[in-house]
Design a protein around this motif. Sequence first.
Motif, PDB file in Angstrom:
ATOM      1  N   VAL A   1      40.880  12.762  56.214  1.00  0.00           N
ATOM      2  CA  VAL A   1      40.173  12.459  54.969  1.00  0.00           C
ATOM      3  C   VAL A   1      41.141  11.848  53.955  1.00  0.00           C
ATOM      4  O   VAL A   1      40.822  10.856  53.291  1.00  0.00           O
ATOM      5  N   TRP A   2      42.309  12.425  53.873  1.00  0.00           N
ATOM      6  CA  TRP A   2      43.284  11.951  52.899  1.00  0.00           C
ATOM      7  C   TRP A   2      43.660  10.495  53.198  1.00  0.00           C
ATOM      8  O   TRP A   2      43.689   9.651  52.312  1.00  0.00           O
ATOM      9  N   SER A   3      43.934  10.194  54.465  1.00  0.00           N
ATOM     10  CA  SER A   3      44.343   8.836  54.825  1.00  0.00           C
ATOM     11  C   SER A   3      43.239   7.838  54.542  1.00  0.00           C
ATOM     12  O   SER A   3      43.495   6.733  54.054  1.00  0.00           O
ATOM     13  N   VAL A   4      41.996   8.228  54.847  1.00  0.00           N
ATOM     14  CA  VAL A   4      40.875   7.309  54.615  1.00  0.00           C
ATOM     15  C   VAL A   4      40.761   6.997  53.128  1.00  0.00           C
ATOM     16  O   VAL A   4      40.657   5.835  52.722  1.00  0.00           O
ATOM     17  N   ILE A   5      40.802   8.029  52.303  1.00  0.00           N
ATOM     18  CA  ILE A   5      40.623   7.784  50.864  1.00  0.00           C
ATOM     19  C   ILE A   5      41.830   7.064  50.282  1.00  0.00           C
ATOM     20  O   ILE A   5      41.697   6.150  49.469  1.00  0.00           O
ATOM     21  N   ASN A   6      42.994   7.424  50.745  1.00  0.00           N
ATOM     22  CA  ASN A   6      44.205   6.770  50.261  1.00  0.00           C
ATOM     23  C   ASN A   6      44.210   5.293  50.627  1.00  0.00           C
ATOM     24  O   ASN A   6      44.733   4.455  49.884  1.00  0.00           O
TER      25      ASN A   6
END
Lengths: 254, 351
Positions: free
Chosen positions: B115-120
């Motif tokens: 999730v973090w990578s996608v949003i980042n």
Amino acid sequence: MTTSDTVLSCENVTLAFGGLRAVDDASLSIQRGTITGLIGPNGAGKSTMVNILSGQLRPQSGRVTFDTADVTGFQAHRIAQRGLIRTFQLSSEFARMTVLENLMVAPRQTGERFWSAVFYRRGWRDQEYELLARAENLLREFGLFSLADEYAGNLSGGQRRLLELARALMAEPRMLLLDEPLAGVAPGRTGQVIDHIVQINQGRSVTVLIVEHSMEVIEQLCSTVLVMIQGQVIAEGSMQQLRENPRVLEAYIS
Amino acid sequence: MNWVFYATTLGTVFFINLILILSVNLQLGLLGLPNLSFIICLGAGAYVVSIFSLGPAVPGSLQQYFFGAFLPFPIPLILAALVGVAVAFIVGALVLYRMRGHTLAVITLIIVLVVWSVINGTPNFLGGANGLFGIPQPFHSLAGTTLGYGFVFLGYVAVLGCLCFVFNQRFFKSPLGRAARALRENEQAAVALGKDAYRIRLIAVMCGGAMAALSGALLAQYSMIWTPSPWSLDEVFPAIGAMIVGGRGNNWGAALGTFFVSIVIGQGIQWIPFVSSDPGLGSAVQWIGEGVIFIGFLWFRPRGLLPERKARWDHSPRRVGAFGEADGSRPGEGVRPLERSGLVSDSAVSA
């Protein structure tokens, strides 16, 4: 052979782990109000049977009926909520909770609903005191009262067994499944546990199914005994009858 | 004057962190659930409060996000908490049914990373790596100066922090909390007594999600900037560490642990002479210091500064019985405990 007085029964239940048929087309029925024994050599499938009856394992085929309702494949907590409470071969106290708290966990209560628990404490406060009184009476009965505030993990083997029985009773069971209730009890103390089991059956009219290795204990406690061998229930009767049953003798000797 | 500003800042940081650590305490402390995805709920809360108070995105401006609205004060905060519950529900429903212990920790860790990578990496969705800025703060009309506003904001987070504390206390001391602790101690036995493990776990994870989201929303409002870094994996372990230092399963311990980790260590580092002269060194020393302290606690005092307490019942009739035993008479002979303690009449009066 299911009659109106049958409280728990299963028909043609099978459960295989890979190629091993731990329970193989087994059927049994237990009469209300009795103490029934379940015996058999190691690996006969007794524990698997108990796990199926109490919902820990789901049978691949067959039917389990408790109190006239079909409970096959029910989740374990739903079977327990219907009044079929089991204990475990390894003692299973809640170690970092006090003895009294162990008992207080058992009943199904209003305060376990989220909204009531957090936002409407008045809804369960009176029930809490009623349960406290019941729990303390049970602790007295089982001789654990002076240990009420002790962590359950600090009890001796025999005391843990008694605690487990008391906790099971706190859930107001209609039937108890005791999986080796004497395992871990010091030899001199088994009599006490046995007395309590008799008292549970007679004083509270709870039906009991007991899995136990010691034939003496089974003979002392049980009017009816079921024999399991290689995943099947091969005989039923009093110990006297079973001693004369050639199939049982053969299985135990070979 | 400067000291007052400093103190209000620390107080604000304390309460914002406290809410997060109460969330961890509810899940890991009470239920023993190593659910690391609480940090996603923290991020979600912050993003929700941002996009619902920043107004619609202006095309061509520096910050881009997919939606935007301008809603009056309490609504973005409430939405943040609700989205936190929803995110926790989705993650919880996926993982709680089958996974326990280490598996649960690893799977939720992976979910956090994904999730973090996608949003980042998605600039137009929620600002991507650039983040969002200029997030409005509530109650600005109440205070003119910066200092005055610091007090107002401190009051605002203190009220919410105390509400979360009371919420957790009530949860822990209820029969629901008792069932949750039983599940932590021995799941099989608790289930065999009729406790629905999945339901209880999901409730705790959803409540934890709401609190984490609230903490994130407050953090975004406080700093007025929200980027992926304050909800990265780096923030997961100090939160868990603070709970371990304080005492798992004890909310006062959670508060003490928050104070210790976010104030004593976090600020204490800045007072070490050679650190204060080199800004880059600060975070490195903080990481080392926190790591050493967490391991030290796990090793020497795993139950924390304030260990979980034994359950007590206020008007327990047991004490009467205990005295009875001491002087030789048998306890509770012929008398129902409720009557002995006067509980019956007490509850009759209060009802």
